[in-house]
Design an enzyme around this catalytic site. Structure first.
Site, PDB file in Angstrom:
ATOM      1  NE  ARG A  15      -0.408   1.034   4.803  1.00  0.00           N
ATOM      2  CZ  ARG A  15      -0.875   1.149   6.036  1.00  0.00           C
ATOM      3  NH1 ARG A  15      -1.996   0.552   6.366  1.00  0.00           N
ATOM      4  NH2 ARG A  15      -0.224   1.865   6.938  1.00  0.00           N
ATOM      5  CG  ASP A  36       3.678  -4.859   2.917  1.00  0.00           C
ATOM      6  OD1 ASP A  36       3.282  -5.096   4.079  1.00  0.00           O
ATOM      7  OD2 ASP A  36       3.793  -3.705   2.483  1.00  0.00           O
ATOM      8  CG  ASP A  59       8.967  -9.386   9.459  1.00  0.00           C
ATOM      9  OD1 ASP A  59       9.674  -8.356   9.413  1.00  0.00           O
ATOM     10  OD2 ASP A  59       8.445  -9.791  10.507  1.00  0.00           O
ATOM     11  CB  VAL A  60      12.152  -5.668   6.063  1.00  0.00           C
ATOM     12  CG1 VAL A  60      11.453  -5.419   4.741  1.00  0.00           C
ATOM     13  CG2 VAL A  60      11.601  -4.775   7.172  1.00  0.00           C
ATOM     14  CG  ASN A  86       8.367   2.116   0.654  1.00  0.00           C
ATOM     15  OD1 ASN A  86       8.288   3.342   0.738  1.00  0.00           O
ATOM     16  ND2 ASN A  86       7.319   1.330   0.889  1.00  0.00           N
ATOM     17  CE1 TYR A 151       9.316   6.803  10.581  1.00  0.00           C
ATOM     18  CE2 TYR A 151       9.801   9.149  10.440  1.00  0.00           C
ATOM     19  CZ  TYR A 151       9.401   7.973   9.840  1.00  0.00           C
ATOM     20  OH  TYR A 151       9.098   7.953   8.494  1.00  0.00           O
ATOM     21  CE  LYS A 155      11.873   5.938   8.070  1.00  0.00           C
ATOM     22  NZ  LYS A 155      11.823   5.096   6.856  1.00  0.00           N
TER      23      LYS A 155
HETATM   24  N1  LIG Z   1       3.677   8.677   5.740  1.00  0.00           N
HETATM   25  C1  LIG Z   1       4.493   9.709   5.829  1.00  0.00           C
HETATM   26  O1  LIG Z   1       4.072  10.839   6.065  1.00  0.00           O
HETATM   27  C2  LIG Z   1       5.981   9.504   5.612  1.00  0.00           C
HETATM   28  C3  LIG Z   1       6.835  10.620   5.666  1.00  0.00           C
HETATM   29  C4  LIG Z   1       8.194  10.448   5.439  1.00  0.00           C
HETATM   30  C5  LIG Z   1       8.693   9.187   5.193  1.00  0.00           C
HETATM   31  N2  LIG Z   1       7.857   8.101   5.156  1.00  0.00           N
HETATM   32  C6  LIG Z   1       8.445   6.785   4.898  1.00  0.00           C
HETATM   33  O2  LIG Z   1       7.913   6.309   3.666  1.00  0.00           O
HETATM   34  C7  LIG Z   1       7.955   4.874   3.674  1.00  0.00           C
HETATM   35  C8  LIG Z   1       6.623   4.348   3.184  1.00  0.00           C
HETATM   36  O3  LIG Z   1       5.620   4.670   4.127  1.00  0.00           O
HETATM   37  P1  LIG Z   1       4.134   5.109   3.702  1.00  0.00           P
HETATM   38  O4  LIG Z   1       3.998   6.551   3.929  1.00  0.00           O
HETATM   39  O5  LIG Z   1       3.781   4.561   2.385  1.00  0.00           O
HETATM   40  O6  LIG Z   1       3.291   4.387   4.893  1.00  0.00           O
HETATM   41  P2  LIG Z   1       2.567   2.959   4.908  1.00  0.00           P
HETATM   42  O7  LIG Z   1       2.316   2.668   6.350  1.00  0.00           O
HETATM   43  O8  LIG Z   1       1.401   2.953   3.991  1.00  0.00           O
HETATM   44  O9  LIG Z   1       3.649   1.969   4.290  1.00  0.00           O
HETATM   45  C9  LIG Z   1       4.541   1.195   5.029  1.00  0.00           C
HETATM   46  C10 LIG Z   1       4.488  -0.223   4.472  1.00  0.00           C
HETATM   47  O10 LIG Z   1       5.516  -0.993   5.133  1.00  0.00           O
HETATM   48  C11 LIG Z   1       4.949  -2.230   5.477  1.00  0.00           C
HETATM   49  N3  LIG Z   1       5.690  -2.836   6.589  1.00  0.00           N
HETATM   50  C12 LIG Z   1       5.678  -2.489   7.896  1.00  0.00           C
HETATM   51  N4  LIG Z   1       6.457  -3.313   8.611  1.00  0.00           N
HETATM   52  C13 LIG Z   1       7.000  -4.193   7.730  1.00  0.00           C
HETATM   53  C14 LIG Z   1       7.902  -5.283   7.851  1.00  0.00           C
HETATM   54  N5  LIG Z   1       8.396  -5.656   9.048  1.00  0.00           N
HETATM   55  N6  LIG Z   1       8.247  -5.969   6.731  1.00  0.00           N
HETATM   56  C15 LIG Z   1       7.744  -5.613   5.525  1.00  0.00           C
HETATM   57  N7  LIG Z   1       6.876  -4.600   5.340  1.00  0.00           N
HETATM   58  C16 LIG Z   1       6.505  -3.908   6.443  1.00  0.00           C
HETATM   59  C17 LIG Z   1       3.504  -1.916   5.835  1.00  0.00           C
HETATM   60  O11 LIG Z   1       2.688  -3.080   5.819  1.00  0.00           O
HETATM   61  C18 LIG Z   1       3.141  -0.916   4.742  1.00  0.00           C
HETATM   62  O12 LIG Z   1       2.661  -1.536   3.586  1.00  0.00           O
HETATM   63  C19 LIG Z   1       8.330   4.462   5.099  1.00  0.00           C
HETATM   64  O13 LIG Z   1       9.703   4.098   5.148  1.00  0.00           O
HETATM   65  C20 LIG Z   1       8.081   5.716   5.909  1.00  0.00           C
HETATM   66  O14 LIG Z   1       8.881   5.766   7.071  1.00  0.00           O
HETATM   67  C21 LIG Z   1       6.517   8.236   5.352  1.00  0.00           C
END
Ligand SMILES: NC(=O)c1ccc[n+]([C@@H]2O[C@H](COP(=O)([O-])OP(=O)(O)OC[C@H]3O[C@@H](n4cnc5c(N)ncnc54)[C@H](O)[C@@H]3O)[C@@H](O)[C@H]2O)c1
Length: 259
Positions: A15, A36, A59-60, A86, A151, A155
């Site tokens: 997603r 994922d 699972d990463v 990601n 976080y 990061k």
């Molecule tokens: N959402 C924000 O505002 C934002 C801002 C800056 C950076 N990010 C970064 O962007 C990236 C994507 O996040 P997003 O915004 O699409 O949110 P999101 O929560 O939709 O996506 C994160 C995805 O990672 C998966 N995930 C979680 N734990 C996992 C694991 N152990 N193994 C495999 N998959 C796993 C989740 O199921 C999900 O599909 C992330 O690294 C997040 O830190 C997000």
């Protein structure tokens, strides 16, 4: 920029940003393996993308699962050109509301996960003579924010990992870079939304006090990831690419524009 013929693994691709990366990579001509922990959603996302995309549970934080997704990719496509680390998780709250388990979980998913991923794909990329690894960091990889200690630690650590790896495997033709976005899927911070509603004005103001005001759309984040994944960035390695409307460039004081 073109990713024609490239084979990519994208983590957290069920997603949000990961699904958008997978969709765009397929449009650019790549074959994509989506990983994922959300099995059903991941399969559904891959099916929508057609024959260029497949889903594999991942699972990463689990090195055995990394071996499995790499083996499957090599069996299906015989090569790995791109890895996008990601997948990520968030925890919001002051230090006293952050448990040891919360802190460990963020380090494990956001920092250890990409390390295991890099370690798993390097042999195949080295054999192929080239590779591009793109980590998805955050503006919180570049400038800290209160209420985000776990976080930010995870990061910031991700950037250090990328830079050290870039130096180590650059001579094998493998590049490692980090995209640092100020946005993504709102579902990520949904568990904290009800609490944030109490000071929505403050958080909106934070988004506005930057060179390019407003939140950053996922398409702009994906554009930067395509650039770093593709050969167009062939001399970029160990870099951080903020996609943040200037949020980390410095301090914007609205009144000073009227002096
Ligand atoms: N959402 C924000 O505002 C934002 C801002 C800056 C950076 N990010 C970064 O962007 C990236 C994507 O996040 P997003 O915004 O699409 O949110 P999101 O929560 O939709 O996506 C994160 C995805 O990672 C998966 N995930 C979680 N734990 C996992 C694991 N152990 N193994 C495999 N998959 C796993 C989740 O199921 C999900 O599909 C992330 O690294 C997040 O830190 C997000």
């Amino acid at each position: 920029m073109g990713l024609e013929g490239k084979v990519a693994i994208v983590t957290g691709a069920a997603r949000g940003t990961g699904a958008a990366i997978a969709e765009r990579f397929c449009r650019e001509g790549a074959r994509v393996v989506l990983g994922d922990i959300l099995d059903d959603k991941g399969r559904e996302t891959a099916e929508k993308l057609g024959t260029s995309a497949t889903f594999h549970p991942l699972d990463v934080t689990d090195s055995a699962q990394w071996s499995a997704i790499v083996d499957r990719t090599l069996t299906d496509h015989q090569r790995i050109d791109v890895l996008v680390n990601n997948a990520g998780v968030l925890h919001q709250g002051p230090i006293e509301n952050t448990s040891e388990a919360d802190f460990r979980r963020l380090l494990e998913v956001n920092t250890l996960g990409p390390f295991l991923g890099i370690r798993a794909v390097v042999p195949a990329m080295r054999e192929g003579g080239a590779g591009s690894i793109v980590n998805v960091g955050s503006i919180d990889s570049l400038a800290a924010m209160n209420g985000l200690t776990a976080y930010c630690a995870s990061k910031f650590g991700l950037r250090g990992l990328a830079k050290a790896a870039a130096l180590e495997i650059g001579r094998d033709g493998i590049r490692v870079n980090t995209v640092c976005p100020a946005g993504g899927n709102p579902e990520m911070f949904e568990p904290w939304m009800s609490k944030v509603m109490g000071f929505l004005e403050e958080t909106t103001a934070y988004n506005e006090d930057r060179g390019i005001p407003g939140s950053v759309p996922v398409e702009s984040i994906v554009d930067a990831i395509v650039f770093l994944a593709s050969d167009a960035s062939r001399h970029c390695t160990g870099i951080d690419l903020p996609v943040d409307g200037g949020a980390t460039a410095g301090c914007f004081i609205p009144g000073f524009n009227t002096l």
